[in-house]
Write a protein that holds these residues in place. Structure first.
Motif, PDB file in Angstrom:
ATOM      1  N   VAL A  32       0.851  -1.179   0.000  1.00 13.73           N
ATOM      2  CA  VAL A  32       0.000   0.000   0.000  1.00 13.73           C
ATOM      3  C   VAL A  32       0.888   1.231   0.000  1.00 13.73           C
ATOM      4  CG1 VAL A  32      -1.800   1.243   1.258  1.00 13.73           C
ATOM      5  CG2 VAL A  32      -1.748  -1.238   1.328  1.00 13.73           C
ATOM      6  N   SER A  33       0.604   2.150  -0.896  1.00 12.70           N
ATOM      7  CA  SER A  33       1.354   3.396  -0.961  1.00 12.70           C
ATOM      8  C   SER A  33       0.945   4.309   0.192  1.00 12.70           C
ATOM      9  CB  SER A  33       1.070   4.087  -2.300  1.00 12.70           C
ATOM     10  OG  SER A  33       1.530   5.411  -2.275  1.00 12.70           O
ATOM     11  N   LYS A  34       1.901   4.846   0.897  1.00 10.76           N
ATOM     12  CA  LYS A  34       1.618   5.769   2.000  1.00 10.76           C
ATOM     13  C   LYS A  34       0.894   7.002   1.467  1.00 10.76           C
ATOM     14  CE  LYS A  34       3.785   8.260   5.785  1.00 10.76           C
ATOM     15  NZ  LYS A  34       5.026   8.595   6.459  1.00 10.76           N
ATOM     16  N   GLU A  35       1.267   7.440   0.269  1.00 12.36           N
ATOM     17  CA  GLU A  35       0.610   8.595  -0.327  1.00 12.36           C
ATOM     18  C   GLU A  35      -0.866   8.306  -0.580  1.00 12.36           C
ATOM     19  OE1 GLU A  35       3.550   7.413  -1.288  1.00 12.36           O
ATOM     20  OE2 GLU A  35       4.910   9.085  -0.957  1.00 12.36           O
ATOM     21  N   ASP A  36      -1.178   7.083  -1.021  1.00  7.12           N
ATOM     22  CA  ASP A  36      -2.568   6.709  -1.245  1.00  7.12           C
ATOM     23  C   ASP A  36      -3.351   6.711   0.061  1.00  7.12           C
ATOM     24  OD1 ASP A  36      -2.014   6.400  -3.927  1.00  7.12           O
ATOM     25  OD2 ASP A  36      -1.927   4.205  -3.852  1.00  7.12           O
ATOM     26  N   ILE A  37      -2.730   6.241   1.121  1.00  2.40           N
ATOM     27  CA  ILE A  37      -3.394   6.219   2.425  1.00  2.40           C
ATOM     28  C   ILE A  37      -3.692   7.642   2.877  1.00  2.40           C
ATOM     29  CG2 ILE A  37      -3.077   5.699   4.884  1.00  2.40           C
ATOM     30  CD1 ILE A  37      -1.522   3.201   4.004  1.00  2.40           C
ATOM     31  N   GLU A  38      -2.733   8.554   2.718  1.00  2.85           N
ATOM     32  CA  GLU A  38      -2.942   9.948   3.113  1.00  2.85           C
ATOM     33  C   GLU A  38      -4.068  10.576   2.293  1.00  2.85           C
ATOM     34  OE1 GLU A  38      -1.570  11.280   5.788  1.00  2.85           O
ATOM     35  OE2 GLU A  38      -0.503   9.386   6.072  1.00  2.85           O
ATOM     36  N   ASP A  39      -4.122  10.276   0.994  1.00  2.00           N
ATOM     37  CA  ASP A  39      -5.201  10.787   0.143  1.00  2.00           C
ATOM     38  C   ASP A  39      -6.559  10.266   0.621  1.00  2.00           C
ATOM     39  OD1 ASP A  39      -3.344  12.127  -1.388  1.00  2.00           O
ATOM     40  OD2 ASP A  39      -3.396  10.696  -3.057  1.00  2.00           O
ATOM     41  N   LEU A  40      -6.621   8.991   0.964  1.00  2.00           N
ATOM     42  CA  LEU A  40      -7.876   8.414   1.431  1.00  2.00           C
ATOM     43  C   LEU A  40      -8.314   9.013   2.768  1.00  2.00           C
ATOM     44  CD1 LEU A  40      -7.397   4.661   0.489  1.00  2.00           C
ATOM     45  CD2 LEU A  40      -8.986   6.295  -0.539  1.00  2.00           C
ATOM     46  N   LYS A  41      -7.358   9.308   3.640  1.00  2.00           N
ATOM     47  CA  LYS A  41      -7.700   9.945   4.916  1.00  2.00           C
ATOM     48  C   LYS A  41      -8.266  11.336   4.675  1.00  2.00           C
ATOM     49  CE  LYS A  41      -4.335   7.581   7.867  1.00  2.00           C
ATOM     50  NZ  LYS A  41      -3.094   7.761   8.647  1.00  2.00           N
ATOM     51  N   ALA A  42      -7.654  12.087   3.760  1.00  2.00           N
ATOM     52  CA  ALA A  42      -8.142  13.432   3.451  1.00  2.00           C
ATOM     53  C   ALA A  42      -9.540  13.363   2.834  1.00  2.00           C
ATOM     54  CB  ALA A  42      -7.177  14.148   2.508  1.00  2.00           C
ATOM     55  N   LEU A  43      -9.749  12.414   1.939  1.00  8.09           N
ATOM     56  CA  LEU A  43     -11.061  12.245   1.323  1.00  8.09           C
ATOM     57  C   LEU A  43     -12.108  11.863   2.357  1.00  8.09           C
ATOM     58  CD1 LEU A  43     -12.711  12.178  -1.275  1.00  8.09           C
ATOM     59  CD2 LEU A  43     -12.030   9.804  -1.552  1.00  8.09           C
ATOM     60  N   SER A  44     -11.730  11.016   3.279  1.00  9.78           N
ATOM     61  CA  SER A  44     -12.650  10.588   4.329  1.00  9.78           C
ATOM     62  C   SER A  44     -13.089  11.769   5.181  1.00  9.78           C
ATOM     63  CB  SER A  44     -11.979   9.528   5.198  1.00  9.78           C
ATOM     64  OG  SER A  44     -12.797   9.193   6.280  1.00  9.78           O
ATOM     65  N   LYS A  45     -12.186  12.687   5.466  1.00 11.12           N
ATOM     66  CA  LYS A  45     -12.530  13.863   6.275  1.00 11.12           C
ATOM     67  C   LYS A  45     -13.554  14.746   5.576  1.00 11.12           C
ATOM     68  CE  LYS A  45      -8.351  14.220   9.006  1.00 11.12           C
ATOM     69  NZ  LYS A  45      -7.206  15.051   9.379  1.00 11.12           N
ATOM     70  N   THR A  46     -13.535  14.784   4.249  1.00  5.41           N
ATOM     71  CA  THR A  46     -14.500  15.624   3.532  1.00  5.41           C
ATOM     72  C   THR A  46     -15.917  15.085   3.678  1.00  5.41           C
ATOM     73  OG1 THR A  46     -14.256  14.460   1.416  1.00  5.41           O
ATOM     74  CG2 THR A  46     -12.780  16.318   1.820  1.00  5.41           C
ATOM     75  N   ARG A  47     -16.068  13.824   3.991  1.00  6.96           N
ATOM     76  CA  ARG A  47     -17.412  13.268   4.183  1.00  6.96           C
ATOM     77  C   ARG A  47     -18.093  13.873   5.404  1.00  6.96           C
ATOM     78  NH1 ARG A  47     -18.913   8.709   1.259  1.00  6.96           N
ATOM     79  NH2 ARG A  47     -17.278   7.952  -0.094  1.00  6.96           N
ATOM     80  N   GLU A  48     -17.318  14.395   6.334  1.00  3.83           N
ATOM     81  CA  GLU A  48     -17.880  15.012   7.531  1.00  3.83           C
ATOM     82  C   GLU A  48     -18.338  16.441   7.261  1.00  3.83           C
ATOM     83  OE1 GLU A  48     -14.695  14.662  10.319  1.00  3.83           O
ATOM     84  OE2 GLU A  48     -14.661  12.481  10.211  1.00  3.83           O
ATOM     85  N   GLU A  49     -17.926  17.000   6.129  1.00  5.75           N
ATOM     86  CA  GLU A  49     -18.282  18.376   5.812  1.00  5.75           C
ATOM     87  C   GLU A  49     -19.722  18.446   5.298  1.00  5.75           C
ATOM     88  OE1 GLU A  49     -15.413  19.736   2.986  1.00  5.75           O
ATOM     89  OE2 GLU A  49     -13.762  19.576   4.395  1.00  5.75           O
ATOM     90  N   GLU A  50     -20.323  19.601   5.511  1.00  3.45           N
ATOM     91  CA  GLU A  50     -21.675  19.800   5.030  1.00  3.45           C
ATOM     92  C   GLU A  50     -21.668  19.893   3.507  1.00  3.45           C
ATOM     93  OE1 GLU A  50     -25.094  23.247   5.300  1.00  3.45           O
ATOM     94  OE2 GLU A  50     -23.611  23.084   6.885  1.00  3.45           O
ATOM     95  N   SER A  51     -22.642  19.299   2.875  1.00  2.00           N
ATOM     96  CA  SER A  51     -22.722  19.356   1.418  1.00  2.00           C
ATOM     97  C   SER A  51     -23.944  20.173   1.005  1.00  2.00           C
ATOM     98  CB  SER A  51     -22.784  17.957   0.808  1.00  2.00           C
ATOM     99  OG  SER A  51     -23.945  17.298   1.256  1.00  2.00           O
ATOM    100  N   ILE A  52     -23.900  20.682  -0.202  1.00  2.00           N
ATOM    101  CA  ILE A  52     -25.022  21.443  -0.741  1.00  2.00           C
ATOM    102  C   ILE A  52     -25.477  20.761  -2.027  1.00  2.00           C
ATOM    103  CG2 ILE A  52     -24.240  23.627   0.266  1.00  2.00           C
ATOM    104  CD1 ILE A  52     -23.279  24.396  -2.576  1.00  2.00           C
ATOM    105  N   PRO A  53     -26.726  20.934  -2.409  1.00  2.00           N
ATOM    106  CA  PRO A  53     -27.199  20.357  -3.660  1.00  2.00           C
ATOM    107  C   PRO A  53     -26.421  20.929  -4.846  1.00  2.00           C
ATOM    108  CG  PRO A  53     -29.052  21.061  -2.310  1.00  2.00           C
ATOM    109  CD  PRO A  53     -27.796  21.573  -1.653  1.00  2.00           C
ATOM    110  N   PHE A  54     -26.223  20.113  -5.861  1.00  2.00           N
ATOM    111  CA  PHE A  54     -25.452  20.521  -7.037  1.00  2.00           C
ATOM    112  C   PHE A  54     -26.061  21.750  -7.702  1.00  2.00           C
ATOM    113  CE2 PHE A  54     -24.047  19.997 -11.511  1.00  2.00           C
ATOM    114  CZ  PHE A  54     -22.673  20.142 -11.275  1.00  2.00           C
ATOM    115  N   GLU A  55     -27.380  21.842  -7.737  1.00  2.00           N
ATOM    116  CA  GLU A  55     -28.052  22.996  -8.341  1.00  2.00           C
ATOM    117  C   GLU A  55     -27.662  24.286  -7.627  1.00  2.00           C
ATOM    118  OE1 GLU A  55     -29.762  20.236  -7.304  1.00  2.00           O
ATOM    119  OE2 GLU A  55     -29.956  19.331  -9.286  1.00  2.00           O
TER     120      GLU A  55
END
Length: 62
Positions: A32-55
């Motif tokens: 497993v690439s350490k860089e890939d793990i760091e990217d996945l951790k950063a992506l996972s944190k964005t799931r906690e952020e509030e989202s808005i409808p695409f429109e």
């Protein structure tokens, strides 16, 4: 499970080492690439952020 981090200065050595490790996959070695793990951790944190409808996003873009 045990983990090992190896840093390579030479990309050619990295490619050779990766080729070698690839031969151990059937024995349970996971590479497993350490860089890939760091990217996945950063992506996972964005799931906690509030989202808005695409429109609404498009409406604010203009």
């Amino acid at each position: 499970m045990q983990s090992l981090t190896i840093n390579f200065q030479n990309p050619q050595i990295f490619d050779k080492f990766l080729w070698l490790l690839d031969h151990f996959k059937k024995d349970g070695v996971e590479v497993v690439s350490k860089e890939d793990i760091e990217d996945l951790k950063a992506l996972s944190k964005t799931r906690e952020e509030e989202s808005i409808p695409f429109e609404d996003y498009l409406k604010d873009a203009h």
